[in-house]
Design a protein around this motif. Structure first.
Motif, PDB file in Angstrom:
ATOM      1  N   LYS A   1      16.319  -2.936  -3.455  1.00 43.94           N
ATOM      2  CA  LYS A   1      17.714  -2.939  -3.905  1.00 43.94           C
ATOM      3  C   LYS A   1      17.692  -3.351  -5.368  1.00 43.94           C
ATOM      4  O   LYS A   1      18.008  -4.473  -5.726  1.00 43.94           O
ATOM      5  N   GLU A   2      17.304  -2.391  -6.218  1.00 45.19           N
ATOM      6  CA  GLU A   2      17.002  -2.686  -7.618  1.00 45.19           C
ATOM      7  C   GLU A   2      18.061  -2.112  -8.544  1.00 45.19           C
ATOM      8  O   GLU A   2      18.240  -0.896  -8.633  1.00 45.19           O
TER       9      GLU A   2
ATOM     10  N   LYS B   1       2.571   0.349   6.415  1.00 45.42           N
ATOM     11  CA  LYS B   1       2.475  -1.056   6.044  1.00 45.42           C
ATOM     12  C   LYS B   1       2.431  -1.261   4.531  1.00 45.42           C
ATOM     13  O   LYS B   1       3.056  -2.195   4.001  1.00 45.42           O
ATOM     14  N   ASN B   2       1.698  -0.411   3.811  1.00 43.68           N
ATOM     15  CA  ASN B   2       1.524  -0.591   2.370  1.00 43.68           C
ATOM     16  C   ASN B   2       2.139   0.591   1.621  1.00 43.68           C
ATOM     17  O   ASN B   2       1.433   1.374   0.993  1.00 43.68           O
ATOM     18  N   ALA B   3       3.455   0.701   1.679  1.00 45.40           N
ATOM     19  CA  ALA B   3       4.162   1.834   1.086  1.00 45.40           C
ATOM     20  C   ALA B   3       4.635   1.491  -0.326  1.00 45.40           C
ATOM     21  O   ALA B   3       4.834   0.321  -0.669  1.00 45.40           O
ATOM     22  N   ARG B   4       4.833   2.519  -1.130  1.00 43.45           N
ATOM     23  CA  ARG B   4       5.424   2.374  -2.451  1.00 43.45           C
ATOM     24  C   ARG B   4       6.276   3.602  -2.755  1.00 43.45           C
ATOM     25  O   ARG B   4       6.089   4.674  -2.168  1.00 43.45           O
TER      26      ARG B   4
ATOM     27  N   GLY C   1       7.435  -7.317  -9.485  1.00 45.79           N
ATOM     28  CA  GLY C   1       6.803  -6.444  -8.502  1.00 45.79           C
ATOM     29  C   GLY C   1       6.739  -4.987  -8.912  1.00 45.79           C
ATOM     30  O   GLY C   1       5.928  -4.226  -8.374  1.00 45.79           O
ATOM     31  N   TRP C   2       7.597  -4.570  -9.847  1.00 50.56           N
ATOM     32  CA  TRP C   2       7.593  -3.190 -10.324  1.00 50.56           C
ATOM     33  C   TRP C   2       6.569  -3.027 -11.448  1.00 50.56           C
ATOM     34  O   TRP C   2       6.219  -3.995 -12.123  1.00 50.56           O
TER      35      TRP C   2
ATOM     36  N   SER D   1       7.330   1.063  -7.610  1.00 46.32           N
ATOM     37  CA  SER D   1       7.947  -0.052  -6.892  1.00 46.32           C
ATOM     38  C   SER D   1       6.899  -1.049  -6.409  1.00 46.32           C
ATOM     39  O   SER D   1       5.693  -0.764  -6.401  1.00 46.32           O
ATOM     40  N   PRO D   2       7.341  -2.216  -5.970  1.00 47.65           N
ATOM     41  CA  PRO D   2       6.417  -3.148  -5.306  1.00 47.65           C
ATOM     42  C   PRO D   2       5.893  -2.537  -4.000  1.00 47.65           C
ATOM     43  O   PRO D   2       6.451  -1.558  -3.489  1.00 47.65           O
TER      44      PRO D   2
END
Length: 319
Positions: free
Chosen positions: A43-44, A175-178, A57-58, A110-111
């Protein structure tokens, strides 16, 4: 449903700048809205960012070409944008990136996101894409260490559209999405991004995602108003009331009926016709209510606003 806490009067609006101030106020309200039960993984709004320093994180990455970091958050190029884009935002301006070499490749990433246990996911963002030489803007997602394109832009956008993409097939249970916005081009063009959200749906949630007609430039006279509905919720929507106003004057509601599944859009919904005079400003506001004759679980995404200004001459949308 309109946000009940928003109260304003557009009857006395006398200038375009007044409309801009009003839409800015509305966007600030919508940006801080929260909905019980809605889970956001992103939510950026890029609030609090500056220069080339990305939010926590970005990553704003320069992959090749140029000597600057690529995406910036201070609008150093003074790019002209329209609602719902509100500074600060993420922006890449190719001419201002101190071009060197045969091409520029930059990314806003993204993070890392843990989406385990989520089978339905939506990505939404507002953007303004200006086409450049051999340029493209790609929206990509990372799953199982592989980047996949989910949207590609090569033509300039009409204004600053809001986009919603169903990522359920690409990111469910990852689990490890971007998420990544990737620009490739040769020293011309730009891309502005704002209000990037990745979220899981609630049960019942539908909204007006865009006002599609008239398309600028358009001339004075009667112009049909057309919109698109989007189903953000997990439940299929078979009907929804659509309300609208022009400069604060409430217009007759319509009731849309049909079948709108999760993550789908229905375009070409005609609300009526507005007779507009050249050079005058018209604040068009459209919102949904009572989907499936029930309460909408997230009223913050029901409404879309657009300022219309007819030209002295232009192409009218066919009636």
């Amino acid at each position: 449903m309109e946000g009940a806490a928003i109260e304003y009067n557009t009857m006395n609006i006398g200038s375009f700048s007044s409309i801009v101030r009003l839409t800015t106020l509305l966007s600030c309200f919508l940006a801080v809205s929260t909905v019980k039960g809605q889970t956001f993984f992103l939510k950026e709004t890029f609030a609090g960012t500056a220069d080339s320093t990305a939010p926590t994180g970005w990553q704003a990455r320069r992959i090749s070409g140029g000597t600057t970091a690529g995406f910036r958050f201070d609008n150093r190029a003074n790019l002209q944008t329209s609602y719902p884009l509100q500074a600060p935002f993420a922006a890449f301006d190719a001419p201002g990136s101190m071009y060197e070499g045969s091409s520029q490749v930059v990314a806003l990433e993204s993070p890392e996101l843990d989406l385990t246990g989520r089978d339905k996911l939506l990505l939404s963002y507002d953007h303004q894409y200006v086409a450049g030489s051999e340029a493209s803007g790609k929206v990509q997602v990372l799953a199982n260490n592989v980047w996949t394109d989910v949207e590609t832009y090569t033509q300039s956008s009409q204004g600053s559209p809001s986009v919603v993409i169903d990522l359920s097939n690409q990111l469910a249970n990852i689990k490890n999405a971007r998420v990544r916005f990737l620009w490739t081009g040769k020293n011309t063009g730009s891309w502005v991004l704002d209000n990037v959200k990745l979220f899981a749906p609630i049960t019942l949630d539908v909204g007006v995602v865009s006002i599609d007609a008239p398309i600028s430039p358009f001339g004075e006279g009667p112009s049909p108003i057309e919109v698109s509905l989007f189903n953000y919720g997990a439940t299929t929507v078979s009907r929804s009331k659509i309300s609208w106003s022009v400069n604060g004057n409430i217009q007759p509601d319509i009731t849309w009926t049909g079948t709108l599944d999760f993550g789908k859009k229905r375009s070409g919904i005609r609300l009526g016709t507005v007779d507009m005079r050249a050079g005058a400003s018209y604040l068009l506001k459209v919102w949904t209510d009572d989907p499936n004759a029930q309460l909408d679980g997230n009223p913050s995404n029901d409404t879309t606003i657009r300022v219309l200004i007819p030209s002295l001459s232009g192409k009218l949308v066919p009636r």
